[in-house]
Enzyme design. Structure first.
Site, PDB file in Angstrom:
ATOM      1  N   TYR A  38      12.265   4.676   3.763  1.00  0.00           N
ATOM      2  CA  TYR A  38      12.349   4.345   5.178  1.00  0.00           C
ATOM      3  C   TYR A  38      12.292   2.955   4.827  1.00  0.00           C
ATOM      4  O   TYR A  38      12.285   1.680   4.979  1.00  0.00           O
ATOM      5  CB  TYR A  38      11.004   4.615   5.947  1.00  0.00           C
ATOM      6  CG  TYR A  38       9.476   4.429   4.857  1.00  0.00           C
ATOM      7  CD1 TYR A  38       9.077   3.509   5.089  1.00  0.00           C
ATOM      8  CD2 TYR A  38       9.058   5.857   5.134  1.00  0.00           C
ATOM      9  CE1 TYR A  38       7.653   3.194   4.364  1.00  0.00           C
ATOM     10  CE2 TYR A  38       7.636   5.697   4.380  1.00  0.00           C
ATOM     11  CZ  TYR A  38       7.345   4.448   4.414  1.00  0.00           C
ATOM     12  OH  TYR A  38       6.225   5.486   3.458  1.00  0.00           O
ATOM     13  N   LYS A  82       5.086  -1.933   8.356  1.00  0.00           N
ATOM     14  CA  LYS A  82       6.115  -0.785   7.637  1.00  0.00           C
ATOM     15  C   LYS A  82       6.976  -2.291   7.627  1.00  0.00           C
ATOM     16  O   LYS A  82       8.397  -2.227   8.653  1.00  0.00           O
ATOM     17  CB  LYS A  82       6.164   0.018   8.719  1.00  0.00           C
ATOM     18  CG  LYS A  82       6.837   1.337   8.459  1.00  0.00           C
ATOM     19  CD  LYS A  82       7.056   2.392   9.449  1.00  0.00           C
ATOM     20  CE  LYS A  82       8.468   3.629   7.894  1.00  0.00           C
ATOM     21  NZ  LYS A  82       8.015   5.124   9.698  1.00  0.00           N
ATOM     22  N   ASP A 108       7.674  16.620  11.242  1.00  0.00           N
ATOM     23  CA  ASP A 108       7.588  15.954  10.260  1.00  0.00           C
ATOM     24  C   ASP A 108       5.482  16.320   9.628  1.00  0.00           C
ATOM     25  O   ASP A 108       5.468  15.588   8.809  1.00  0.00           O
ATOM     26  CB  ASP A 108       8.359  14.970   9.671  1.00  0.00           C
ATOM     27  CG  ASP A 108       8.617  14.902   8.005  1.00  0.00           C
ATOM     28  OD1 ASP A 108       8.262  15.329   7.113  1.00  0.00           O
ATOM     29  OD2 ASP A 108       8.790  12.627   7.424  1.00  0.00           O
ATOM     30  N   ILE A 149       0.655  -1.397  -0.164  1.00  0.00           N
ATOM     31  CA  ILE A 149      -0.195  -0.246   0.358  1.00  0.00           C
ATOM     32  C   ILE A 149       1.036   0.749  -0.319  1.00  0.00           C
ATOM     33  O   ILE A 149       0.253   2.305  -0.246  1.00  0.00           O
ATOM     34  CB  ILE A 149      -0.671   0.039   1.634  1.00  0.00           C
ATOM     35  CG1 ILE A 149      -0.435  -0.148   2.386  1.00  0.00           C
ATOM     36  CG2 ILE A 149      -2.063  -0.877   0.983  1.00  0.00           C
ATOM     37  CD1 ILE A 149      -1.039  -0.071   3.986  1.00  0.00           C
TER      38      ILE A 149
END
Length: 241
Positions: free
Chosen positions: A19, A37, A132, A14
């Site tokens: 990173y 992740k 961020d 997705i």
């Protein structure tokens, strides 16, 4: 088989960034949908990336309705690190792009802004700077219209007084002027500036300061300020806000 796949089933990819990659997955024990992740380890002999360690340590200590929940951390036999998060449908940028009527709904925009500020206040009250904040890092549950702060890779704990830190943090379009000008001492207002830029983007459906470089962004900031002083149409707040 990697340990992560013994517990979690990968459904689809997705997202992807510097990173690593993000997958939609399912917990085989509970059937809960999660986000996986995957953090890329360029050189396993040097350990985990500092941004991942920072993100894990911060999120482990935070629990709030408007901050994404870190559920698990898995280090696989394939030398990969997986962060397991609660699953949310999409980010704010995609939401704005796919819902053109969103910007004309004052109640919904205010609801989103209120939730973003609640998450930021929680971070600041626990002495955490996100550093961020941008639409891509705000995740949304479409069924409940819940907004959650995500991606704490650049987040950092701070003390009073604030010590010297790097100004190269946020995505430039959402970076406060003091950071664009190279200040190495800053505090919570840098996150508040980012929230203001996000608010303007929710209303206008486009970034407020989309500069080509840091100096270009600074010029746009001062141009916007000068025009607003003169009552120009450049002011981004609609009358109903």
């Amino acid at each position: 088989m990697d340990k992560v796949w013994k517990q979690y089933e990968k459904l689809e990819k997705i997202g992807q960034g510097s990173y690593g990659k993000v997958y939609k997955g399912r917990d085989k024990e509970t059937n809960e949908i999660v986000a996986l992740k995957k953090v890329l380890l360029q050189r396993p002999d040097q350990g985990f990336p500092s941004t991942s360690i920072r993100e894990i340590s911060i999120l482990k200590e935070m629990e709030h309705a408007n901050i994404v929940r870190l559920q698990d951390v898995v280090y696989t036999e394939g030398k990969s690190l997986y962060l397991v998060f609660e699953y949310l449908d999409l980010d704010l940028m995609k939401y704005i792009e796919t819902r053109p009527e969103f910007s004309t709904d004052p109640r919904l925009v205010k609801t989103f802004l209120h939730q973003i500020l609640r998450g930021v206040v929680y971070c600041h009250s626990h002495r955490i700077l996100h550093r961020d904040l941008k639409p891509q890092n705000l995740l949304i549950n479409r069924s409940t219209n819940t907004v959650k702060l995500a991606d704490f890779g650049l987040a950092r704990a701070f003390n009073i007084p604030v010590w010297t830190v790097t100004p190269k943090t946020m995505t430039p379009w959402y970076r406060a002027p003091e950071l664009l000008l190279g200040s190495q001492q800053y505090s919570t207002p840098v996150d508040v500036w980012s929230v203001g830029c996000i608010f303007a983007e929710m209303v206008n459906r486009k970034p407020l300061f989309p500069g080509m470089s840091e100096i270009d962004i600074i010029f746009k900031v001062f141009r916007c300020r000068n025009c607003s002083k003169q009552g120009s149409k450049y002011i981004f707040f609609s009358n109903h806000f």
